[in-house]
Design an enzyme around this catalytic site. Structure first.
Site, mmCIF file in Angstrom:
data_model
loop_
_atom_site.group_PDB
_atom_site.id
_atom_site.type_symbol
_atom_site.label_atom_id
_atom_site.label_comp_id
_atom_site.label_asym_id
_atom_site.label_seq_id
_atom_site.Cartn_x
_atom_site.Cartn_y
_atom_site.Cartn_z
ATOM 1 N N THR A 234 1.654 1.685 -1.921
ATOM 2 C CA THR A 234 1.363 1.657 -0.598
ATOM 3 C C THR A 234 0.408 0.482 -0.420
ATOM 4 O O THR A 234 0.612 -0.633 0.421
ATOM 5 C CB THR A 234 0.971 2.881 -0.173
ATOM 6 O OG1 THR A 234 1.851 3.867 -0.340
ATOM 7 C CG2 THR A 234 0.995 2.846 1.393
ATOM 8 N N LYS B 285 10.033 3.261 9.615
ATOM 9 C CA LYS B 285 9.664 2.381 8.156
ATOM 10 C C LYS B 285 10.574 2.374 7.361
ATOM 11 O O LYS B 285 11.000 1.382 6.863
ATOM 12 C CB LYS B 285 8.063 2.666 7.757
ATOM 13 C CG LYS B 285 8.187 3.981 7.042
ATOM 14 C CD LYS B 285 6.790 4.022 6.435
ATOM 15 C CE LYS B 285 5.874 4.799 7.211
ATOM 16 N NZ LYS B 285 4.493 5.323 6.843
ATOM 17 N N ASN C 223 -6.305 6.422 -1.628
ATOM 18 C CA ASN C 223 -5.429 5.452 -2.273
ATOM 19 C C ASN C 223 -4.909 3.987 -1.742
ATOM 20 O O ASN C 223 -4.758 3.263 -2.252
ATOM 21 C CB ASN C 223 -4.063 6.631 -2.501
ATOM 22 C CG ASN C 223 -2.974 5.953 -3.268
ATOM 23 O OD1 ASN C 223 -2.164 5.355 -2.706
ATOM 24 N ND2 ASN C 223 -3.132 6.001 -4.667
ATOM 25 N N LYS D 171 12.972 11.915 4.744
ATOM 26 C CA LYS D 171 11.737 11.360 3.736
ATOM 27 C C LYS D 171 10.337 11.281 4.348
ATOM 28 O O LYS D 171 10.272 10.849 5.610
ATOM 29 C CB LYS D 171 12.221 10.255 3.160
ATOM 30 C CG LYS D 171 11.402 9.656 2.079
ATOM 31 C CD LYS D 171 11.767 10.288 0.533
ATOM 32 C CE LYS D 171 10.766 10.005 -0.555
ATOM 33 N NZ LYS D 171 9.580 10.944 -0.556
ATOM 34 N N LYS E 38 8.018 14.448 8.033
ATOM 35 C CA LYS E 38 6.691 14.617 7.781
ATOM 36 C C LYS E 38 6.382 15.955 7.694
ATOM 37 O O LYS E 38 7.060 16.818 8.144
ATOM 38 C CB LYS E 38 5.623 13.849 8.778
ATOM 39 C CG LYS E 38 4.450 13.425 8.258
ATOM 40 C CD LYS E 38 4.610 12.252 7.384
ATOM 41 C CE LYS E 38 3.509 11.457 6.989
ATOM 42 N NZ LYS E 38 3.574 10.181 6.480
ATOM 43 N N SER F 187 9.196 5.341 -3.500
ATOM 44 C CA SER F 187 9.333 6.845 -3.379
ATOM 45 C C SER F 187 11.212 6.564 -3.665
ATOM 46 O O SER F 187 11.625 7.581 -4.344
ATOM 47 C CB SER F 187 9.343 7.437 -2.371
ATOM 48 O OG SER F 187 7.866 8.045 -2.415
ATOM 49 N N HIS G 299 18.142 12.254 11.323
ATOM 50 C CA HIS G 299 19.199 12.781 10.599
ATOM 51 C C HIS G 299 20.397 11.731 10.546
ATOM 52 O O HIS G 299 21.526 11.741 9.735
ATOM 53 C CB HIS G 299 19.564 13.929 10.682
ATOM 54 C CG HIS G 299 18.764 15.107 10.462
ATOM 55 N ND1 HIS G 299 18.637 16.074 11.556
ATOM 56 C CD2 HIS G 299 18.206 15.793 9.457
ATOM 57 C CE1 HIS G 299 17.518 16.829 11.040
ATOM 58 N NE2 HIS G 299 17.317 16.497 9.978
ATOM 59 N N HIS G 300 19.884 10.458 10.939
ATOM 60 C CA HIS G 300 21.126 9.439 10.844
ATOM 61 C C HIS G 300 21.290 9.140 9.549
ATOM 62 O O HIS G 300 22.453 8.263 9.225
ATOM 63 C CB HIS G 300 20.523 8.176 11.693
ATOM 64 C CG HIS G 300 19.566 7.242 11.262
ATOM 65 N ND1 HIS G 300 18.213 7.694 11.193
ATOM 66 C CD2 HIS G 300 19.815 6.231 10.554
ATOM 67 C CE1 HIS G 300 17.467 6.888 10.543
ATOM 68 N NE2 HIS G 300 18.247 5.809 10.232
HETATM 69 N N1 GLU Z 1 3.030 9.547 2.915
HETATM 70 C C1 GLU Z 1 3.689 8.103 2.817
HETATM 71 C C2 GLU Z 1 3.807 7.349 3.941
HETATM 72 O O1 GLU Z 1 3.544 7.719 5.089
HETATM 73 C C3 GLU Z 1 4.834 8.164 1.642
HETATM 74 C C4 GLU Z 1 6.102 8.790 2.076
HETATM 75 C C5 GLU Z 1 7.162 8.975 1.116
HETATM 76 O O2 GLU Z 1 6.745 8.162 0.046
HETATM 77 O O3 GLU Z 1 8.061 9.606 1.340
HETATM 78 O O4 GLU Z 1 4.594 6.450 4.065
#
Ligand code: GLU
Length: 479
Positions: free
Chosen positions: A201, A101, A240, A77, A113, A370, A71-72
């Site tokens: 991606t 990432k 994808n 996401k 996640k 995103s 939560h920094h």
């Molecule tokens: N699931 C994708 C990932 O592992 C996208 C995550 C996102 O867009 O929030 O990077």
């Protein structure tokens, strides 16, 4: 992402430990307090829940997770994985990778996640909708979703359809919330999604590979000529990420010599037509039997061991391990999937003279776009909408003036190319390309700065740790 055979993962509970061991290794190249390092690497919130759905004449209880790793930054996401193989360890590892990432590509989010333990192929669309909507309600109940709290996205086994169910459920349960559409990304364009997200991606993976092999000094060290043109590439996964990685790499001039899926792999040193293979698989249900292949392998892993310059594992974790890494012929591994190379295998690969472009950078294109989608949802306007015509008019004035002064007459095509204002897709792709290129060189700079840093993953993590440490210091939590 693609559906690679991952039966070996069922009892696998070392993914989070692997991510932490990479983190610990990198941490020695930083100067932070042990407590702060522990805070950065730990999963802040792990929500495990079960809910029933009606099935046939009875009920089925579904196992699900949402992990918020850090939560920094807010919101957190990360995607939601729909897979029979999902387990808590995997979701924690993937959430941690999301934190890293986001920091690498300077996206101001913490990592998260989700996981739903089902094989989507065994459920009707109606059942999948029930599961997804109920999952969303469970997140709402515990405050684990919201545009400023935690924003899910697609992952392995989920896509635009699932994201639209989530968006609709969230909006329904939060009537009047202006920013409700920012509670989830990867939505269809018609439901406040953004152009270019679906390909993002894979496009990012292709840019990462191109950038890596363009650095002459690094290529010389591993015995490759610089430049993507003509480089032989094997891609694992035609989902994808893999499909778009292969497609864009071919567009950039690489030769796709191998493609691997869970049912097997195909190879042709003169190149494969990615679109034709994709259509063949769609029509027949298998990558095997493609007429343009010179070799076929029943085992996907055998496909990875064929001659090539670049290997792109874009399926699932744990594909390159001590048991097969020595057979890999590629000089560069670009990780389209999360966690495809075990730490031990990576060490051996470096000893073999190879280079690994790590997942937390290579596949960050998805979350980058995103972020653009979330910005679009919060601003309630498509990128380019306000300025496009203004730009075109300004460009037109400039062209007319230059033509008037110089007496030159541009062809209609030249005129149109110069005058054209940017569309949303062009802005997204350009923002993505800029992000991927800049981030690569940020990582490389760290790699070059200390000869003890053993690879790009460690370098990326050193950068991540320093960035997140600054966030905590700015929050006043650590001195
Ligand atoms: N699931 C994708 C990932 O592992 C996208 C995550 C996102 O867009 O929030 O990077």
């Amino acid at each position: 992402m693609a559906t690679i055979n991952s039966s070996s993962l069922t009892l696998d509970t070392h993914f989070f430990a692997d991510v932490c061991s990479n983190f610990d290794y990198a941490a020695q190249f930083t100067k932070h307090d042990a407590g702060l390092l522990d805070q950065i690497k730990s999963c802040n919130s792990v929500y495990r829940f079960r809910f029933p759905i009606r099935r046939g004449n009875g009920f089925e209880v579904i196992d699900a997770w949402r992990v918020e790793h850090s939560h920094h930054q807010s919101p957190t996401k990360g995607g939601i994985r729909y897979s029979e193989m999902v387990n808590e360890d995997e979701v924690m590892a993937l959430a941690a990778l999301m934190t890293y990432k986001c920091a690498i590509v300077n996206v101001p989010f913490g990592g998260a996640k989700g996981g739903i333990k089902i094989n989507p192929k065994n459920y009707t669309v109606q059942e999948l909708e029930n599961i997804t909507r109920r999952y969303t309600v469970e997140l709402i109940k515990k405050n684990f979703i919201g545009p400023s709290i935690d924003v899910p996205a697609p992952d392995y086994g989920s896509g635009e359809r699932e994201m639209s169910w989530i968006a609709d459920t969230y909006a329904t349960m939060n009537p009047g919330q202006l920013d409700a559409m920012g509670a989830v990304t990867g939505k269809p364009i018609a439901l406040h999604g953004i152009q270019g997200r679906r390909e993002a991606t894979g496009r990012g993976v292709a840019i990462a590979a191109r950038e890596c092999v363009s650095v002459a000094e690094d290529m010389q060290k591993i015995g490759l000529t610089p430049g993507i043109s003509g480089k032989k590439v094997i891609v694992q996964g035609l989902g994808n990420v893999g499909y778009y990685s292969a497609k864009f790499l071919a567009e950039f001039g690489a030769l796709i010599v191998g493609l691997c899926e869970f049912e097997g792999a195909i190879y042709n040193e003169d190149g494969l037509d990615v679109e034709a293979v994709f259509q063949h698989r769609k029509a027949t249900g298998s990558i095997l039997g493609y007429p343009g292949a010179k070799k076929e392998f029943k085992n996907t892993l055998e496909g990875l061991e064929q001659p090539c310059d670049i290997l792109v594992p874009a399926a699932l974790e744990n594909q390159l391990t001590v048991s097969n890494i020595r057979n890999i012929k590629a000089k560069v591994i670009v990780e389209g999937a999360n966690g495809p190379t075990s730490p031990e295998a990576e060490t051996i690969f470096y000893q073999m003279g190879g280079l690994v472009v790590p997942d937390m950078y290579a596949n960050a294109g998805g979350v980058t776009v995103s972020y653009f989608e979330w910005l679009k949802n919060l601003s309630h306007v498509a990128f380019g909408r306000i300025n496009r015509r203004f730009e075109e008019n300004s460009n037109l004035n400039l062209v007319n003036m230059v033509e008037g002064i110089t007496g030159l007459a541009l062809t209609p095509l030249q005129r149109a190319t110069i005058v054209k204002g940017a569309s949303e897709l062009e802005l997204v792709n350009s923002g993505l390309e800029d992000t991927m290129i800049r981030s690569y060189h940020e990582i490389r700079e760290v790699y070059k700065s200390n000869e003890k840093i053993d690879g790009l993953r460690t370098a990326a993590l050193v950068g991540v740790i320093n960035k997140i440490a600054v966030s905590y210091q700015n929050l006043g939590i650590w001195p």
